[in-house]
Motif scaffolding. Structure first.
Motif, short mmCIF file in Angstrom:
data_model
loop_
_atom_site.label_atom_id
_atom_site.label_comp_id
_atom_site.label_asym_id
_atom_site.label_seq_id
_atom_site.Cartn_x
_atom_site.Cartn_y
_atom_site.Cartn_z
N ILE A 123 -3.75 27.02 26.41
CA ILE A 123 -3.98 25.71 25.79
C ILE A 123 -3.22 24.59 26.51
CG2 ILE A 123 -3.60 24.40 23.65
CD1 ILE A 123 -4.19 27.26 22.31
N LEU A 124 -1.97 24.85 26.91
CA LEU A 124 -1.15 23.79 27.50
C LEU A 124 -1.21 23.79 29.03
CD1 LEU A 124 1.94 24.15 25.15
CD2 LEU A 124 0.04 22.56 24.92
N GLN A 147 4.01 11.71 34.05
CA GLN A 147 4.36 12.57 35.19
C GLN A 147 4.62 14.01 34.73
OE1 GLN A 147 7.60 10.63 37.17
NE2 GLN A 147 7.15 11.63 39.12
N ALA A 148 5.36 14.16 33.62
CA ALA A 148 5.66 15.50 33.10
C ALA A 148 4.39 16.22 32.64
CB ALA A 148 6.65 15.40 31.95
N LEU A 149 3.36 15.44 32.30
CA LEU A 149 2.11 16.03 31.79
C LEU A 149 1.09 16.33 32.90
CD1 LEU A 149 1.62 13.92 28.55
CD2 LEU A 149 1.60 16.42 28.64
N GLY A 154 0.70 19.46 27.42
CA GLY A 154 1.86 19.31 26.56
C GLY A 154 3.12 19.12 27.38
N ALA A 155 4.08 18.35 26.84
CA ALA A 155 5.37 18.13 27.52
C ALA A 155 6.43 17.79 26.49
CB ALA A 155 5.25 16.99 28.54
N ALA A 175 -2.66 22.29 20.10
CA ALA A 175 -1.70 22.24 21.21
C ALA A 175 -0.29 21.92 20.70
CB ALA A 175 -2.14 21.19 22.24
N ALA A 176 -0.19 21.01 19.72
CA ALA A 176 1.12 20.65 19.17
C ALA A 176 1.74 21.84 18.43
CB ALA A 176 0.97 19.45 18.23
#
Ligand SMILES: [Zn+2]
Length: 217
Positions: A123-124, A147-149, A154-155, A175-176
């Motif tokens: 999922i992530l 950027q992290a994503l 997810g991040a 996802a959460a």
């Protein structure tokens, strides 16, 4: 803008915000939810409102390119973050920002989470990166979280919380939930000597499977 799609997006954002509150992913009025209308407009939860008293009509229609919004309620302070992600990730239809406790525990330690759970990688998309600490509601936070994503759904945000995305709001909610569960698993596995990572090759295969082959269609 197609005016006919706005009520359906308002309903979905409102329902998802309530589900987020009910699932313990956030406390009080923290956290926020957005849904895409088209490539210029989004609907986002209003700032500082009790999720259980929200009505779909109170969800705020925002122009992502100008920040202008309609109606009497102010949108969430995290408009820059949601707008940045929806403008730069055309595949994303919904975004949830939470302060969920296990994700926040990892984010408070400024750690990311390696690829350790099967549903996480499906999922992530793989490991979960942690964006550096920045002031909430700023363009700087939008930049660092985007950027992290990269290549992920997810991040974590250092000392702050988590962001989860999906092609739909329902997928973003899943996802959460998966992100929060992954943080819990990763923390718990430390007591057993640490979790064993899933290979990059398997991450790519399982994420592709989820995006293109999973389900009934
Ligand atoms: Zn926040």
């Amino acid at each position: 803008m197609d005016k006919h799609t706005v009520p359906a997006v308002r309903q979905a954002v409102c329902d998802t915000a309530r589900a987020m509150a009910d699932s313990g992913l956030t406390a009080g009025t923290w956290g926020n939810v957005s849904g895409r209308v088209d490539d210029t407009f989004m609907v986002i939860t209003p700032s500082g409102m009790d999720y259980h008293r929200l009505t779909p009509e109170q969800m705020v229609l925002v122009n992502m390119r100008t920040g202008e919004y309609e109606g009497g309620l102010k949108p969430s302070v995290e408009v820059p973050l949601h707008a940045r992600l929806l403008l730069t990730r055309p595949e994303v239809g919904g975004i949830i920002h939470t302060h969920s406790p296990k994700a926040l525990a990892v984010a408070a330690a400024h750690r990311g989470i390696p690829a350790v759970c099967d549903d996480q990688v499906q999922i992530l998309g793989g490991s979960i990166r942690c964006a550096p600490y920045t002031m909430p509601g700023t363009r700087e936070m939008a930049d660092t979280v985007a950027q992290a994503l990269e290549g992920r759904m997810g991040a974590l945000i250092a000392n702050h919380g988590a962001v989860a995305m999906g092609r739909t709001l329902s997928e973003a909610l899943t996802a959460a939930v998966v992100l929060e569960k992954t943080a819990q698993v990763w923390i718990d596995a430390q007591a057993l000597g640490g979790a064993v990572e899933i290979s990059d090759e398997d991450c790519a295969f399982f994420h592709d499977f989820f995006l293109h082959k999973y389900g009934q269609k």
